[in-house]
Design an enzyme around this catalytic site. Structure first.
Site, PDB file in Angstrom:
ATOM      1  N   HIS A  73      -8.472  -4.008-100.429  1.00  0.00           N
ATOM      2  CA  HIS A  73      -7.545  -3.167 -99.687  1.00  0.00           C
ATOM      3  C   HIS A  73      -7.933  -2.980 -98.229  1.00  0.00           C
ATOM      4  O   HIS A  73      -7.092  -2.976 -97.342  1.00  0.00           O
ATOM      5  CB  HIS A  73      -7.489  -1.805-100.383  1.00  0.00           C
ATOM      6  CG  HIS A  73      -6.586  -0.828 -99.727  1.00  0.00           C
ATOM      7  ND1 HIS A  73      -5.263  -1.113 -99.465  1.00  0.00           N
ATOM      8  CD2 HIS A  73      -6.787   0.431 -99.261  1.00  0.00           C
ATOM      9  CE1 HIS A  73      -4.705  -0.050 -98.883  1.00  0.00           C
ATOM     10  NE2 HIS A  73      -5.608   0.879 -98.728  1.00  0.00           N
ATOM     11  N   SER A  81      -0.074   4.365-104.196  1.00  0.00           N
ATOM     12  CA  SER A  81      -0.835   5.362-103.440  1.00  0.00           C
ATOM     13  C   SER A  81      -1.867   6.096-104.280  1.00  0.00           C
ATOM     14  O   SER A  81      -1.643   6.449-105.441  1.00  0.00           O
ATOM     15  CB  SER A  81       0.111   6.397-102.852  1.00  0.00           C
ATOM     16  OG  SER A  81      -0.625   7.474-102.354  1.00  0.00           O
ATOM     17  N   LEU A 126      -1.851   1.213 -85.549  1.00  0.00           N
ATOM     18  CA  LEU A 126      -2.141   2.572 -85.090  1.00  0.00           C
ATOM     19  C   LEU A 126      -3.133   2.565 -83.941  1.00  0.00           C
ATOM     20  O   LEU A 126      -2.936   3.235 -82.931  1.00  0.00           O
ATOM     21  CB  LEU A 126      -2.671   3.414 -86.245  1.00  0.00           C
ATOM     22  CG  LEU A 126      -1.643   3.739 -87.319  1.00  0.00           C
ATOM     23  CD1 LEU A 126      -2.264   4.618 -88.391  1.00  0.00           C
ATOM     24  CD2 LEU A 126      -0.434   4.445 -86.725  1.00  0.00           C
ATOM     25  N   ARG A 144     -12.756   5.979-104.093  1.00  0.00           N
ATOM     26  CA  ARG A 144     -12.185   4.697-104.515  1.00  0.00           C
ATOM     27  C   ARG A 144     -13.205   3.744-105.120  1.00  0.00           C
ATOM     28  O   ARG A 144     -12.930   3.085-106.118  1.00  0.00           O
ATOM     29  CB  ARG A 144     -11.533   4.031-103.308  1.00  0.00           C
ATOM     30  CG  ARG A 144     -10.331   4.817-102.859  1.00  0.00           C
ATOM     31  CD  ARG A 144      -9.718   4.255-101.607  1.00  0.00           C
ATOM     32  NE  ARG A 144      -8.506   5.023-101.310  1.00  0.00           N
ATOM     33  CZ  ARG A 144      -7.779   4.875-100.219  1.00  0.00           C
ATOM     34  NH1 ARG A 144      -8.141   4.001 -99.303  1.00  0.00           N
ATOM     35  NH2 ARG A 144      -6.707   5.588-100.037  1.00  0.00           N
TER      36      ARG A 144
END
Lengths: 655, 250
Positions: free
Chosen positions: A418, A294, A45, A347
């Site tokens: 992650h 997800s 991105l 998280r």
């Protein structure tokens, strides 16, 4: 602040800084842009968006990716969504609220000015992507739909089912493809950056040594290539694969930013690692990577473990299943500990809470390292059909891997590495401590502090690539309009090429006895045990020594087959793992230095009575930026103080 | 579990290749197909032999990099998954498994199971985009798009560009891949301005790359790991005829 660190944050009110700065920044006129070369490393991105935007502006761009196509960069795997302060839901969202949530979510360890800019441009990203034809989810009236994500109380996440990253990346890839077709961008796929080349600035001696190109390796032919430019932009992603097992793609690596570190770009907060709470648990030693489910699942799934130890033991031994445990005997520990945010805590909080229950013996699979994510209640509330329409593809993915039907049996999940919030230090212009070398997206450190909120990685990557660096790089390049093209037949290029060729020759002639993966796994184990979800002084000190030993063994015993002038993936891996073996040590040093707990960095010595992270704002409200001093020497610590003029630093509470 | 693997080995694009047989033992049924190849490769490396070259990256079925032709099917025997999502429990203990690269002259072999798919990139470069420069966009909610159109565009846009459609097709046609992008943009208002030039240029590039013609067999869609519908080919044909009827490229 260290004399070597200048964050270059513009003066003025937080709300006006960026617009004011943008209107004052030096420009390069269109006729000059053609003669200015920019190299972009990585086409995710951040890199894809930056390369496309530079091309549109008229610069001459070279873009590199190690995959077989720019469309395969790992941004593609992001599932849940992208945040933007659009307030389409009329639920009280605003630029300030997104800014505030991000600062708080990052546990007060990120820069106010950068984060505010991120929140401002978040709105332009959605506009840009829709104009490119990105098919976001819509409501029946034809307007864009939103969902909520962890750590926030508004619905500001735009999404495209469970494939938001894919759709956004394909948008950037299409913009990039258009520029390749127009001839403004030359694409080098299956190429890996091996080193950044610095040269004396010929036009402005004050700038000293500046980035003037890269050495790249053609992964098909093995050829070592020289590429020069007036500026180099790193967009090479995160370094989660230092843990061997992570949700990163197999090829994701630290080499580009590590080589920059060794040439003088400081590495900031390398210990800030995000451990994602909802991944599939490990199943055995054969495993090569971990799969993420997800975060959006936590909108409707409830996380639990058994209340009674004997039930947990029976489940671990395969004598009972989740279905044998009545509701009254289920411990919905997130709802119990954090009633205000419940299953949607950030998280880091969710991951630690899972580890706490599993360490206490309540894990729900054979390894004792899993908790349940249960959709029974959502199915009772809204019906299986509605659950399927929201999460169908994720349920299908789970069933394929775990071979269990999540409509009937709760999912088993466990945290996994992650994302890395730490990375190459950059100033407000996204420039590193090497003039002319920029870092964008996950590979820089700037916006997420010690913990990133869900759906913010896509936002930051695209913000940097479309809306920040196209402006800020002009300020630097405006001084290069008389430089002319940069030669590659210089001693600096000779030296860089020689070093990399020597390393390659070493690997191919070493004839040790162990594969590269052997060492990578060993490193990963140490990192997970000692520098993972919970860290302490003793473990980190030991880990530093252990990593040094593995590194020494690696250089003695590594075995790389094949030749240098052919497609040789084992050689690619060896070159990457050599850098991970140095990075691991720096991460442990950073974690050891930070005598506090914040966000994803949890030091067991520093916690509240309730087991929450205990920050030390008096002594650690700074960015730790490390300067390379030699592989076997201690790096030097530079501190960038973090100043909060617009938010009050509080203990983060989601209770 | 134990298996006999027959794997295509080919040194480089210009060399001729052959099948080589490798027995492999003690594989967990929970192991993924690529993890089994990892194990085999580690054994080969430690014996000093060259490991099998294969493309892979995300290992969660989205990047489109993995590309193995397994027992006569792209991505193996299961439907709607990529090679990296295939697990050994889909096979029987003792099975013989044949593994080949994608077979198409437009995808030349680089080494072993690795092929060059840059032809797909060039098809996209020929027109698979909306020409909007960064910063030109109006507010995202200014143009409402019917949900059914947005959903169909999304379904087409989920193509991962792996090339299974080409590998499955007896003509090695790239119609499903090309039509997925044409369809996505044809279904959205943003794609209308360049609709004619897009389909003409993308189809021309597809032909130039040497992909074969479409005979509506449907193998592409049946083998597609993302279930991209053959309806997209019909939509592209309509777009193509529409464009050609008023084309200035005569």
């Amino acid at each position: 602040m260290s004399s070597k660190l200048n964050s270059n944050i513009p003066k003025g009110d937080l709300r006006d800084k960026w617009s004011q700065y943008k209107s004052e920044i030096a420009l390069v006129n269109p006729a000059n842009k053609r003669h200015i070369d920019i190299i972009v490393i990585g086409t995710g991105l951040a890199g894809g968006a930056a390369a496309a935007s530079f091309g549109e502006m008229g610069y001459s761009v070279k873009a590199f990716c190690f995959q077989d196509s720019p469309r395969r960069a790992h941004s593609i795997a992001a599932q849940g969504g992208i945040n933007a302060a659009k307030n389409y839901q009329n639920d009280g969202d605003s630029v300030y609220r997104l800014f505030y949530d991000t600062i708080k979510g990052g546990d007060y360890r990120s820069r106010e000015a950068n984060v505010h800019r991120l929140a401002e441009v978040s709105r332009n990203i959605i506009d840009q992507c829709v104009a490119q034809g990105v098919p976001f989810a819509r409501e029946y009236g034809g307007y864009l739909d939103n969902r909520s994500f962890g750590g926030v109380q508004v619905k500001r996440t735009f999404y495209a089912k469970g494939q938001t990253g894919q759709q956004l990346l394909l948008g950037a890839y299409s913009a990039l493809s258009r520029q390749i077709n127009a001839g403004t961008v030359k694409m080098y796929h299956r190429h890996e950056m091996m080193d950044v080349v610095l040269m004396d600035d010929t036009t402005d001696a004050k700038r000293g040594k500046v980035a003037r190109g890269v050495i790249a390796r053609n992964l098909i032919t093995g050829e070592i290539e020289r590429h020069s430019a007036h500026a180099v932009v790193l967009a090479s992603g995160g370094y989660g694969n230092v843990f061997f097992l992570s949700t990163n793609a197999m090829g994701s690596n630290v080499t580009a930013s590590w080589k920059a570190y060794k040439k003088g770009a400081f590495m900031a907060n390398p210990c800030y690692t995000q451990i994602h709470p909802t991944c599939l648990p490990r199943s055995g030693d054969h495993q090569a990577k971990l799969t993420l489910m997800s975060e959006s699942l936590r909108n409707d799934g409830r996380v639990w473990v058994p209340k009674k130890k004997e039930d947990a033991i029976a489940i671990q031994q395969g004598k009972k299943t989740a279905l044998d445990i009545p509701d009254a005997d289920r411990d919905f520990y997130l709802e119990r500990r954090y009633p205000a945010f419940g299953n949607l805590v950030p998280r880091d909080v969710a991951s630690r809470a899972a580890k706490e229950r599993c360490d206490a013996g309540y894990g729900v699979n054979g390894t004792g390292e899993a908790v349940y994510l249960d959709f029974k209640y959502a199915i009772e509330r809204m019906g299986a059909k509605a659950v399927e329409s929201k999460y169908g593809n994720l349920f299908q993915m789970y069933e394929k891997i775990a071979a269990e039907d999540p409509y009937k049996m709760p999912m088993k999940i466990y945290p996994a590495v992650h994302y890395t919030m730490g990375g190459t230090w950059v100033d407000y212009n996204l420039m590193t401590t090497i003039p002319g070398l920029f870092a964008t997206g996950e590979c820089n450190f700037s916006d997420h502090g010690a913990n990133r909120l869900g759906a913010s990685a896509l936002m930051q990557g695209l913000a940097d690539g479309y809306f920040v660096i196209p402006y800020t790089i002009g300020g630097y390049l405006s001084k290069d309009i008389r430089t002319g093209s940069i030669p590659t037949d210089t001693p600096e290029f000779d030296e860089a090429e020689k070093t990399i060729k020597e390393r390659i020759n070493f690997f191919l002639s070493n004839k040790g006895s162990k594969s590269v993966d052997y060492f990578h796994r060993k490193l990963g184990n140490i990192m997970w045990e000692e520098c993972g979800m919970a860290r302490n002084e003793k473990g980190l000190t030991q880990a530093i020594e252990d990593i040094k030993k593995i590194r020494a063994d690696f250089w003695k015993e590594v075995l790389v087959p094949g030749k240098a002038d052919e497609y040789n993936p084992e050689l690619d891996k060896a070159l990457r793992v050599a850098d991970f073996l140095e990075l691991g040590e720096l991460m442990c040093r950073d974690a050891l230095n930070r005598n506090e707990s914040c966000g994803g960095h949890f030091r067991e010595e520093y916690q509240t009575e309730e087991g929450e992270a205990l920050r030390d704002d008096e002594n650690f409200a700074y960015v730790a930026a490390w300067e390379f001093k030699g592989v076997d020497n201690k790096p030097e610590l530079h501190k960038e103080e973090l100043v909060y003029d617009n938010v009050e630093m509080k203990q983060r509470s989601y209770k | 579990m134990n298996f006999t693997l027959k794997i295509w080995r080919q040194k480089g694009a210009k060399d001729s290749g052959q099948f080589v047989t490798y027995p492999i033992k003690d594989i967990s049924s929970d192991s993924s197909f690529l993890e089994m190849i990892d194990i085999l490769n580690n054994q080969l490396v430690e014996k000093g032999e060259e490991p099998i070259a294969f493309d892979h990256d995300c290992r969660e079925g989205i990047c489109g990099m993995c590309s193995m032709y397994i027992n006569g099917h792209p991505h193996g025997p299961e439907n709607l998954i990529t090679t990296c999502q295939l697990h050994m429990r889909s096979f029987k203990d003792g099975d013989s498994i044949t593994i080949e690269p994608w077979r198409s002259s437009a995808f030349p072999v680089i080494k072993d199971l690795v092929v060059d798919r840059s032809a797909f990139d060039r098809i996209i470069q020929a027109g698979g985009y909306v020409s909007v420069n960064t910063g030109n966009a109006q507010d995202a909610n200014n143009i409402p798009i019917p949900k059914t159109d947005a959903d169909k565009a999304f379904d087409a846009a989920t193509c991962i560009g792996c090339g299974a459609c080409v590998a499955a097709c007896k003509n090695a046609s790239a119609m499903l891949f090309t039509s997925a992008k044409v369809s996505q943009l044809a279904l959205l208002p943003q794609g209308q301005v360049e609709a004619k030039a897009r389909v003409e240029n993308m189809v021309a590039q597809m032909d130039k790359e040497g992909f074969g013609a479409c005979t509506n067999t449907g193998a592409c869609s049946a083998e597609c790991p993302k279930g991209i519908s053959i309806e997209n080919i019909a939509r592209m044909n309509r777009e193509f005829i529409k464009a050609k009827l008023s084309s200035e490229n005569v």
